[in-house]
Design an enzyme around this catalytic site. Structure first.
Site, PDB file in Angstrom:
ATOM      1  N   LYS A  40       3.756  41.811  15.896  1.00 29.51           N
ATOM      2  CA  LYS A  40       4.765  40.834  16.315  1.00 29.51           C
ATOM      3  C   LYS A  40       4.379  39.442  15.821  1.00 29.51           C
ATOM      4  CE  LYS A  40       2.572  40.134  20.842  1.00 29.51           C
ATOM      5  NZ  LYS A  40       2.764  40.161  22.314  1.00 29.51           N
ATOM      6  N   TYR A 268      -1.553   6.368  11.545  1.00 28.89           N
ATOM      7  CA  TYR A 268      -0.637   5.825  12.546  1.00 28.89           C
ATOM      8  C   TYR A 268      -1.384   5.302  13.769  1.00 28.89           C
ATOM      9  CZ  TYR A 268       3.282   7.954  10.036  1.00 28.89           C
ATOM     10  OH  TYR A 268       4.225   8.287   9.093  1.00 28.89           O
TER      11      TYR A 268
END
EC number: 5.1.1.1
Length: 385
Positions: A40, A268
Site C-alpha cells: 500500500k 527564510y
C-alpha cells in the site's frame, strides 16, 4: 511514466534488500505460512509494482493494499490475475463486481454491506472476502457474535461471495509489554469459535507479530514495514530474530557552493547566522519533496562528512554548512551510506519525532525512484514527466 530525470535529487530502492527480507521472513515462519506482501501507499514510498514483483519472486504468494484503486493499479501495471490481492480498507458495495472480476479480495466487517452488495449480484466471478474482526485495535472490524454470524449467513446464502479469510490487527505487537497483545490474541481465538465456516486463510500477524511470535500467526503473515528493512519500532530492534536490510536511500548533489562571511544570514527568516567564514552548499531538495522544514539542524553526508542543514528548509532547496570547499555536483546523501558513515530512516524519523513508516511514505512523487539489483540500475521511474 518517464525513465529519465533531469534533477539532481533521487531515491534509490535496493530490490535485493526487499528480496532478502521476504525470503528471511518465509524461512522464519515456515513453509506452511503464506507471506502477504503489503504494498500500500506505493509500497511505503518505495514503488508499488517493482516491490510487488520482487516480493513475489522471493516467495510472497499474495499482495495487500489499502484501497481498491491501489489494487486496480497493480493489475494495470502487470500483476497477473492469478496473484490474489487483498484490499485492507473499506470498499463501497457497488464496486464488489469490479473487484471480483479482477481477483481482488475485499475486507468486510458489516452485515449491511452484504445487503447492498447483493443488489449487484450475480457477479461474473465470485468475490473473495476476508472478514475483519476488531479484537482491540478499534479501527475496522466486527466486534460481536451477532455481527459475525449475520455476515456468515449472508455469505452462505449467496454464491457470489466466498469467505476466503478472516483476520484481525494487533495494536501493540511492536511493544515489549505483551499484555495487550495477549489480550487481543486470546480475543481472536474466542471470536474464531463463532465461525461456522472455516476459511482457507486465518491471519493476525503484521511484521511485528510475525517476527516475534511465529507460533501464533496461523497460516499467513501480512509483511509490511519490515519487508522494507525497517524495524516495526525502536523497542523491537533488540528483539529481531534476524537482521533486516534497509531498502530506501535518498541522495542529491550540490548545485551551488559559496563562501559566506561571519555574520551573514541564510534562508527564510534569517534564522541562521554564520559565526565565522563558512562554505555553504545549496542542495535541490525541500519540503515539497517530503524533506520537511523540521529537518533544519539535521546533518547529511557530503564527501563522507556530516554537514548540518542551516537555515530553514525551502520548498525545493536547502542549504548545508560544508566541512570545506567542495565542487558543484558533489553527491549529498540524506538517507543511506557514504564512505563508511550511515544515516538511517530511523535517524530521520527521530529528528522529526515520528515513526520510520512515515519517512519513505512522505518522500513525494517529485523525487525519482531508481531501482537497483546487484548494485546495478534496472529501472528508473519519474512520476513528474
Amino acid at each position: 511514466m518517464e525513465k529519465a530525470f533531469y534533477r539532481d535529487t533521487w531515491a534509490e530502492i535496493d530490490l535485493d534488500a526487499i528480496f532478502y527480507n521476504v525470503q528471511s521472513m518465509k524461512q522464519h515462519v515456515g513453509s506452511h505460512v503464506e507471506v502477504i506482501a503489503v504494498v500500500k501507499a506505493n509500497a511505503y514510498g518505495h514503488g508499488d509494482i517493482q516491490v510487488a514483483k520482487t516480493a513475489l519472486e522471493a516467495g510472497a504468494t499474495r499482495l495487500a493494499v489499502a484501497f481498491l484503486d491501489e489494487a486496480l493499479a497493480l493489475r494495470k501495471k502487470g500483476i497477473s490475475l492469478d496473484v490474489p490481492i487483498l484490499v485492507l480498507g473499506a470498499t463501497k458495495p457497488q464496486y464488489a463486481p469490479l473487484a471480483a472480476s479482477q481477483n481482488i479480495a475485499l475486507t468486510v466487517f458489516r452485515a449491511d454491506w452484504f445487503e447492498q452488495a447483493i443488489v449487484y449480484a450475480p457477479y461474473e466471478q465470485p468475490l473473495n472476502v476476508h472478514m475483519k474482526l476488531d479484537t482491540g485495535m478499534g479501527r475496522l472490524g466486527a466486534k460481536t457474535k451477532e455481527e459475525v454470524q449475520q455476515m456468515i449467513y449472508a455469505i452462505e446464502q449467496h454464491p457470489s461471495f466466498i469467505l476466503e479469510g478472516v483476520y484481525t490487527h494487533f495494536a501493540t505487537a511492536d511493544e515489549q509489554n505483551i499484555d495487550y497483545f495477549s489480550f487481543q490474541y486470546d480475543t481472536f481465538l474466542h471470536m474464531l469459535e463463532w465461525l461456522s465456516i472455516q476459511p482457507p486463510l486465518i491471519h493476525c500477524a503484521n511484521s511485528a507479530a510475525g517476527l516475534r511470535y511465529p507460533d501464533r500467526i496461523f497460516n499467513a503473515v501480512r509483511f509490511g514495514i519490515s519487508m522494507y528493512g525497517l524495524a516495526p519500532s525502536q523497542e523491537m530492534k533488540s528483539l529481531l530474530p534476524y537482521p533486516l536490510k534497509e531498502a530506501f536511500s535518498l541522495h542529491s548533489r550540490l548545485t551551488h557552493v559559496k563562501k559566506v562571511k561571519g555574520g551573514e544570514k541564510i534562508s527564510y527568516g534569517a534564522t541562521y547566522e554564520a559565526e565565522t567564514d563558512e562554505w555553504i552548499g545549496t542542495v535541490p531538495i525541500g519540503y515539497a519533496d517530503g524533506w520537511l522544514r523540521r529537518m533544519q539542524h539535521f546533518s547529511v553526508l557530503v564527501d563522507g562528512k556530516r554537514a548540518p542543514i542551516v537555515g530553514r528548509v525551502c520548498m525545493d532547496q536547502m542549504m548545508i554548512r560544508l566541512p570545506y570547499e567542495l565542487p558543484v555536483g558533489t553527491k549529498v546523501t540524506l538517507i543511506g551510506e557514504q564512505q563508511g558513515d550511515r544515516i538511517s530512516v530511523d535517524d530521520v524519523a527521530a529528528h522529526v519525532n515520528t515513526i520510520n513508516y512515515e519517512i519513505p511514505c512522505t518522500i513525494s512523487y517529485r523525487v525519482p525512484r531508481i531501482f537497483l539489483k546487484n548494485k546495478s540500475i534496472i529501472e528508473v521511474r519519474n512520476a513528474v514527466l
